[in-house]
Design an enzyme around this catalytic site. Structure first.
Site, mmCIF file in Angstrom:
data_model
loop_
_atom_site.group_PDB
_atom_site.id
_atom_site.type_symbol
_atom_site.label_atom_id
_atom_site.label_comp_id
_atom_site.label_asym_id
_atom_site.label_seq_id
_atom_site.Cartn_x
_atom_site.Cartn_y
_atom_site.Cartn_z
ATOM 1 N N SER A 24 0.839 -1.216 0.000
ATOM 2 C CA SER A 24 0.000 0.000 0.000
ATOM 3 C C SER A 24 0.869 1.260 0.000
ATOM 4 O O SER A 24 0.512 2.271 -0.619
ATOM 5 C CB SER A 24 -0.983 0.009 1.176
ATOM 6 O OG SER A 24 -0.310 0.191 2.394
ATOM 7 N N ASN A 25 2.018 1.225 0.667
ATOM 8 C CA ASN A 25 2.921 2.391 0.605
ATOM 9 C C ASN A 25 3.482 2.545 -0.801
ATOM 10 O O ASN A 25 3.613 3.662 -1.299
ATOM 11 C CB ASN A 25 4.043 2.259 1.639
ATOM 12 C CG ASN A 25 3.610 2.744 3.008
ATOM 13 O OD1 ASN A 25 3.440 3.938 3.218
ATOM 14 N ND2 ASN A 25 3.389 1.816 3.930
ATOM 15 N N MET A 96 10.674 -6.727 4.912
ATOM 16 C CA MET A 96 10.776 -7.360 6.224
ATOM 17 C C MET A 96 12.039 -8.203 6.389
ATOM 18 O O MET A 96 11.961 -9.359 6.829
ATOM 19 C CB MET A 96 9.524 -8.222 6.469
ATOM 20 C CG MET A 96 8.223 -7.459 6.397
ATOM 21 S SD MET A 96 8.154 -6.088 7.565
ATOM 22 C CE MET A 96 7.873 -6.986 9.079
ATOM 23 N N ARG A 97 13.181 -7.660 6.044
ATOM 24 C CA ARG A 97 14.443 -8.369 6.268
ATOM 25 C C ARG A 97 15.391 -7.452 7.022
ATOM 26 O O ARG A 97 15.448 -6.245 6.743
ATOM 27 C CB ARG A 97 15.120 -8.749 4.940
ATOM 28 C CG ARG A 97 14.339 -9.657 4.042
ATOM 29 C CD ARG A 97 14.076 -11.002 4.631
ATOM 30 N NE ARG A 97 15.276 -11.722 5.022
ATOM 31 C CZ ARG A 97 15.257 -12.819 5.793
ATOM 32 N NH1 ARG A 97 14.119 -13.298 6.265
ATOM 33 N NH2 ARG A 97 16.374 -13.425 6.100
ATOM 34 N N LEU A 99 18.964 -6.054 7.489
ATOM 35 C CA LEU A 99 20.034 -5.910 6.498
ATOM 36 C C LEU A 99 21.398 -5.884 7.182
ATOM 37 O O LEU A 99 21.538 -5.355 8.289
ATOM 38 C CB LEU A 99 19.807 -4.619 5.712
ATOM 39 C CG LEU A 99 18.470 -4.609 4.960
ATOM 40 C CD1 LEU A 99 18.052 -3.193 4.579
ATOM 41 C CD2 LEU A 99 18.543 -5.509 3.733
ATOM 42 N N HIS A 115 8.551 3.394 9.279
ATOM 43 C CA HIS A 115 8.313 2.529 10.430
ATOM 44 C C HIS A 115 7.008 2.957 11.110
ATOM 45 O O HIS A 115 6.791 4.161 11.316
ATOM 46 C CB HIS A 115 9.488 2.626 11.416
ATOM 47 C CG HIS A 115 9.325 1.711 12.575
ATOM 48 N ND1 HIS A 115 9.549 0.350 12.484
ATOM 49 C CD2 HIS A 115 8.909 1.935 13.847
ATOM 50 C CE1 HIS A 115 9.303 -0.213 13.655
ATOM 51 N NE2 HIS A 115 8.912 0.727 14.498
ATOM 52 N N THR A 147 20.218 3.216 8.948
ATOM 53 C CA THR A 147 21.574 2.975 9.444
ATOM 54 C C THR A 147 21.590 1.543 9.978
ATOM 55 O O THR A 147 20.536 0.897 10.044
ATOM 56 C CB THR A 147 21.946 3.944 10.589
ATOM 57 O OG1 THR A 147 21.056 3.689 11.689
ATOM 58 C CG2 THR A 147 21.847 5.394 10.154
ATOM 59 N N LEU A 150 19.039 -0.764 13.874
ATOM 60 C CA LEU A 150 17.704 -1.104 13.360
ATOM 61 C C LEU A 150 16.614 -0.125 13.834
ATOM 62 O O LEU A 150 16.437 0.074 15.035
ATOM 63 C CB LEU A 150 17.339 -2.537 13.791
ATOM 64 C CG LEU A 150 16.016 -3.075 13.243
ATOM 65 C CD1 LEU A 150 16.089 -3.296 11.747
ATOM 66 C CD2 LEU A 150 15.618 -4.350 13.964
ATOM 67 N N GLU A 180 0.978 7.182 6.957
ATOM 68 C CA GLU A 180 2.160 6.683 6.229
ATOM 69 C C GLU A 180 2.044 7.060 4.761
ATOM 70 O O GLU A 180 3.014 7.474 4.128
ATOM 71 C CB GLU A 180 2.258 5.157 6.345
ATOM 72 C CG GLU A 180 2.537 4.657 7.749
ATOM 73 C CD GLU A 180 2.784 3.155 7.780
ATOM 74 O OE1 GLU A 180 3.304 2.604 6.808
ATOM 75 O OE2 GLU A 180 2.438 2.539 8.809
HETATM 76 C C1 GRF Z 1 3.736 -0.482 6.914
HETATM 77 O O1 GRF Z 1 2.974 -0.348 8.080
HETATM 78 C C2 GRF Z 1 5.140 0.017 7.137
HETATM 79 O O2 GRF Z 1 5.207 1.067 8.073
HETATM 80 C C3 GRF Z 1 5.826 -1.195 7.703
HETATM 81 O O3 GRF Z 1 5.277 -2.281 6.983
HETATM 82 C C4 GRF Z 1 3.975 -1.942 6.530
HETATM 83 C C5 GRF Z 1 3.961 -2.143 5.054
HETATM 84 O O4 GRF Z 1 2.666 -1.994 4.520
HETATM 85 N N1 GRF Z 1 7.255 -1.065 7.582
HETATM 86 P P1 GRF Z 1 2.455 -1.947 2.947
HETATM 87 O O5 GRF Z 1 3.076 -3.220 2.376
HETATM 88 O O6 GRF Z 1 3.123 -0.724 2.435
HETATM 89 O O7 GRF Z 1 0.975 -1.923 2.760
#
Ligand code: GRF
Length: 222
Positions: A24-25, A96-97, A99, A115, A147, A150, A180
């Site tokens: 979604s972002n 979601m890794r 780094l 975040h 950075t 984390l 976001e």
């Molecule tokens: C978001 O809440 C972002 O802040 C977090 O993971 C989520 C990702 O959502 N890091 P999307 O995949 O952008 O919908």
């Protein structure tokens, strides 16, 4: 005589977006950013965000962490894949890794993350449930440079939302996510226009005047 409009040359012309899920972002970035999204890369072939990218005719690539024995070898191939698109900025959008420091160093000042909390509070996972459990009245989200510490890199922009009495992690997450989608494209636009950068001292430097917004007080005053 009319003055000719100055041609706009963004400092950052192309970005690569890294995702692991819904996207979604990514969608809000595609709708609201002036720079070209050169590619969307996921560590999961089933990430829904890859379909968002395809619908916008953006090239996609999958580098699955499961195909590599350790973080270092995964990160090396991930960096090679990113660099093949020659982006000026790497945008983590739900990637979601964790780094490696080598990977993070390679993109120093050229990689940002979003975040779902008001950092430095609630780094890590389950941010909304933890905020509710603590009874905080204000929660939110943060865009920051990445950075090796984390979720603690230099902060570019934050948005705050109220935490309501009957909130569940899901209702709170939805309220935060709306913000976001506003602040991530804004941060990228600033970087694209060269209005913000990470300076040699590792601090976020704004080259534009600050515009203070209203205070968020919750519960509100009588
Ligand atoms: C978001 O809440 C972002 O802040 C977090 O993971 C989520 C990702 O959502 N890091 P999307 O995949 O952008 O919908």
């Amino acid at each position: 005589m009319k003055r000719k409009p100055r041609s706009f040359k963004p400092a950052v012309e192309s970005i690569v977006v890294l995702i692991s899920g819904r996207g979604s972002n990514l969608h809000s970035i595609l709708k609201n950013c002036p720079c070209r999204v050169a590619a969307v890369i996921s560590n999961r072939a089933d990430a829904e965000g890859l379909q968002v990218a395809a619908a916008h005719h953006i090239p996609t690539a999958v580098v699955s962490h499961k195909d590599y024995p350790d973080r270092a070898s995964f990160d090396a191939v991930l960096a090679e894949t990113i660099d093949s698109y020659r982006p000026e900025l790497v945008v983590l959008a739900g990637f979601m890794r964790i780094l490696t420091p080598e990977f993070v160093d390679h993109y120093r000042g050229r990689m940002i993350n979003i975040h779902p909390s008001l950092l430095p509070a609630y780094a890590g996972l389950n941010t909304h449930a933890r905020a509710i459990a603590d009874g905080v009245k204000i929660h939110g989200c943060t865009v920051h440079y990445v950075t090796s510490d984390l979720d603690h890199g230099p902060i570019i922009i934050q948005a705050a939302v109220p935490v309501l009495k009957h909130d569940t992690p899901d209702t709170l997450a939805a309220r935060v996510l709306r913000e976001e989608h506003r602040i991530y494209p804004q941060a990228i636009r600033w970087i694209c226009k060269h209005h913000v950068e990470l300076n040699a001292a590792g601090k976020v430097h704004f080259k534009r005047l600050e515009q203070p917004g209203p205070a968020l007080i919750f519960p509100s005053l009588d």
